[in-house]
Motif scaffolding. Structure first.
Motif, short mmCIF file in Angstrom:
data_model
loop_
_atom_site.label_atom_id
_atom_site.label_comp_id
_atom_site.label_asym_id
_atom_site.label_seq_id
_atom_site.Cartn_x
_atom_site.Cartn_y
_atom_site.Cartn_z
N UNK A 1 0.84 -1.20 0.00
CA UNK A 1 0.00 0.00 0.00
C UNK A 1 0.87 1.25 0.00
N UNK A 2 1.94 1.26 0.80
CA UNK A 2 2.84 2.41 0.82
C UNK A 2 3.44 2.66 -0.55
N UNK B 1 0.60 6.60 -6.83
CA UNK B 1 -0.60 7.42 -7.04
C UNK B 1 -0.27 8.90 -6.88
N UNK B 2 0.51 9.23 -5.86
CA UNK B 2 0.88 10.63 -5.62
C UNK B 2 1.76 11.17 -6.75
N UNK C 1 0.64 14.39 -8.88
CA UNK C 1 1.50 15.57 -8.94
C UNK C 1 2.01 15.85 -10.34
N UNK C 2 1.71 14.95 -11.28
CA UNK C 2 2.16 15.14 -12.66
C UNK C 2 3.65 14.92 -12.84
N UNK C 3 4.21 14.04 -12.03
CA UNK C 3 5.64 13.78 -12.13
C UNK C 3 5.98 13.24 -13.52
N UNK D 1 3.20 8.26 -15.47
CA UNK D 1 2.94 6.87 -15.09
C UNK D 1 3.55 6.61 -13.72
N UNK D 2 2.80 5.91 -12.89
CA UNK D 2 3.29 5.57 -11.56
C UNK D 2 4.44 4.56 -11.66
N UNK D 3 5.51 4.85 -10.95
CA UNK D 3 6.65 3.93 -10.91
C UNK D 3 7.11 3.68 -9.49
N UNK D 4 6.84 4.64 -8.59
CA UNK D 4 7.18 4.53 -7.17
C UNK D 4 8.65 4.21 -6.97
#
Length: 201
Positions: free
Chosen positions: A52-53, A59-60, A64-66, A84-87
């Protein structure tokens, strides 16, 4: 868990500290649980919590449009899709693979939860992991996630938990509608020929 915590791709020190604490607490909780039989459910819950973290960081990033690394978004085929989310993985496809493995266990925990607190934790975790998987915009990850979800629904058909499944389904639909334009644009390239990704999928 350790490899995720100490990934060189982490750029947020606060999140890194939080993950380090989560991994430490997970290891300590499993190590000091008196019964071996109780360790696996506990490990599962901590594993889902770490997922989840990771999902929420992804998602953030999108919220934020990273800007994604070069090559992850083809401007010739995408107009609405900008991020695109990559975390912590720095690779949307790796993130999607990781989250798709955690989605069925989170859903299973939601159906099996007895106490209200556990039900809330499992339900929120399921939605967060689904959202991270969705916003990775990884077509292969989507296929893997949908396959796992389909198999889960077949196995869960015998359980009397339709209300919980309906609530989760509604939450998943809302998450999808929130990025409908990007999802539709990305899905339209699912079977596009002439790229290496189609062979990988």
């Amino acid at each position: 868990l350790v490899s995720i915590c100490w990934s060189h791709a982490i750029h947020v020190s606060a999140l890194q500290a939080l993950k380090a604490a989560a991994v430490t607490l997970c290891a300590a909780a499993v190590a000091f649980t008196p019964s071996l039989r109780e360790r696996w459910p506990l490990l599962l819950r901590w594993s889902i919590a770490v997922a989840v973290l990771v999902a929420m960081q992804g998602v953030l990033e999108v919220a934020a449009g990273k800007q994604s690394l070069p090559g992850w978004i083809d401007p010739a085929h995408h107009v609405a899709l900008r991020s695109r989310a990559a975390a912590t993985f720095s690779n949307p496809n790796l993130l999607a693979a990781y989250l798709s493995l955690h989605l069925p266990p989170a859903l299973g925990l939601t159906l099996a939860a007895g106490a209200t607190g556990e039900l809330v934790f499992a339900g929120v975790s399921s939605v967060a992991i689904f959202s991270g998987l969705l916003l990775s915009f990884s077509r292969g990850g989507w296929l893997g996630g949908m396959s796992g979800l389909a198999l889960f629904l077949v196995l869960a058909a015998r359980r009397q938990s339709r209300n919980r499944l309906a609530v989760l389904g509604a939450a998943f639909a809302v998450a999808t509608l929130g990025a409908a334009a990007q999802v539709a644009e990305r899905a339209a390239t699912l079977s596009r020929s002439g790229e290496l990704g189609i062979h990988q999928r």
